[in-house]
Design an enzyme around this catalytic site. Sequence first.
Site, PDB file in Angstrom:
ATOM      1  N   ASP A  21       0.823  -1.210   0.000  1.00 30.62           N
ATOM      2  CA  ASP A  21       0.000   0.000   0.000  1.00 30.62           C
ATOM      3  C   ASP A  21       0.864   1.270   0.000  1.00 30.62           C
ATOM      4  O   ASP A  21       1.997   1.260   0.485  1.00 30.62           O
ATOM      5  CB  ASP A  21      -0.912  -0.017   1.240  1.00 30.62           C
ATOM      6  CG  ASP A  21      -2.086   0.941   1.099  1.00 30.62           C
ATOM      7  OD1 ASP A  21      -2.339   1.431  -0.021  1.00 30.62           O
ATOM      8  OD2 ASP A  21      -2.750   1.200   2.125  1.00 30.62           O
ATOM      9  N   ARG A  25       0.040   7.763  -2.535  1.00 28.43           N
ATOM     10  CA  ARG A  25       0.630   8.805  -1.684  1.00 28.43           C
ATOM     11  C   ARG A  25       2.085   9.077  -2.041  1.00 28.43           C
ATOM     12  O   ARG A  25       2.549  10.208  -2.014  1.00 28.43           O
ATOM     13  CB  ARG A  25       0.505   8.402  -0.202  1.00 28.43           C
ATOM     14  CG  ARG A  25      -0.862   8.733   0.373  1.00 28.43           C
ATOM     15  CD  ARG A  25      -1.104   8.001   1.653  1.00 28.43           C
ATOM     16  NE  ARG A  25      -1.435   6.600   1.374  1.00 28.43           N
ATOM     17  CZ  ARG A  25      -1.482   5.650   2.293  1.00 28.43           C
ATOM     18  NH1 ARG A  25      -1.173   5.936   3.557  1.00 28.43           N
ATOM     19  NH2 ARG A  25      -1.822   4.428   1.973  1.00 28.43           N
ATOM     20  N   HIS A  38       2.317   3.427  -8.972  1.00 28.10           N
ATOM     21  CA  HIS A  38       2.126   2.006  -9.286  1.00 28.10           C
ATOM     22  C   HIS A  38       3.310   1.493 -10.106  1.00 28.10           C
ATOM     23  O   HIS A  38       3.799   0.395  -9.891  1.00 28.10           O
ATOM     24  CB  HIS A  38       0.823   1.793 -10.064  1.00 28.10           C
ATOM     25  CG  HIS A  38      -0.407   2.207  -9.303  1.00 28.10           C
ATOM     26  ND1 HIS A  38      -0.596   1.880  -7.987  1.00 28.10           N
ATOM     27  CD2 HIS A  38      -1.499   2.928  -9.667  1.00 28.10           C
ATOM     28  CE1 HIS A  38      -1.761   2.372  -7.576  1.00 28.10           C
ATOM     29  NE2 HIS A  38      -2.318   3.027  -8.580  1.00 28.10           N
ATOM     30  N   LEU A 132      10.439 -20.946  -4.710  1.00 29.06           N
ATOM     31  CA  LEU A 132       9.510 -20.057  -4.010  1.00 29.06           C
ATOM     32  C   LEU A 132       8.227 -19.965  -4.824  1.00 29.06           C
ATOM     33  O   LEU A 132       8.281 -19.933  -6.051  1.00 29.06           O
ATOM     34  CB  LEU A 132      10.163 -18.661  -3.898  1.00 29.06           C
ATOM     35  CG  LEU A 132       9.281 -17.441  -3.614  1.00 29.06           C
ATOM     36  CD1 LEU A 132       8.805 -17.457  -2.169  1.00 29.06           C
ATOM     37  CD2 LEU A 132      10.065 -16.141  -3.866  1.00 29.06           C
TER      38      LEU A 132
END
Length: 246
Positions: A21, A25, A38, A132
């Site tokens: 997140d 901002r 982004h 992974l």
Amino acid sequence: MDYREKIDPKKLPRHIAIIMDGNGRWAKQQGFLRVKGHEKGTKSVRDVTEAAAELGIENLTLYAFSTENWNRPKLEVKTLMKLLVSSLRKEITTLQKNDIKLNAIGDLNSLPQNVKHELEEVIEKTKQNKRLVVSLALSYGSRQELTNAAKEIGLKVKKGELTPESIDESVINQHLYTRNFPDVDLLIRTSGEQRISNFLLWQIAYAELYFTNTLWPDYRKEDLFEAIYNYQNRERRFGKTSEQLS
Ligand code: IPE
Ligand code: IPE
Ligand code: MG
């Protein structure tokens, strides 16, 4: 402090989930449009994925787009989808090189065709990889996941494939997108918000929560190492007393 050095390789979380997140901002602070945040955030995804692979973490689940995010301005949604396709294309070689398997959770049918197609291709190409598993949560909502599970279980009962008495936690688990994955051990959220935002509600029942003010585009390997070091210095009691554990 060098957190990497301090991490105990024998006490690694098996499953780390991250609520990525703060992109908007971050962009605003720099005087850019939200989409720039982004874009920058994709570098953090790469960094964190590499760090997790280096350490030997088995599962990394990244919250990339929530069911609620469909309500954002059309242009932002469109750009996020575009970015997803280009990142998938770009990262395929890195995934292969690092033996990383890609997985996706969420209502994938609601994604635009080209995104779904690209995703399926990368998942197919990396399916033999072992080091992974990176799961991208896309158009993901935990309540929707649980509602679907209830629906599927109900249908099986109706068809006589299951009895109501046989429904236990493992049956519910097997009807979630995350079936076959261990519970989340460590949940990280960046950007200072301290909420779950409809992410993995069932799977985080006993996860350790870690909140950091760092905005996602600024998040780097060292930040992940710090979170893991912090996690390793907590006592997970699972309802028991401290004395019982030692
Ligand atoms: C996270 O950053 C990315 C997505 C939710 C897709 P945000 O876009 O939520 O950034 P903020 O919270 O507005 O700063
Ligand atoms: C949660 O972030 C979803 C993702 C990180 C993909 P949001 O920024 O959408 O969460 P809220 O709405 O502020 O809780
Ligand atoms: Mg946000």
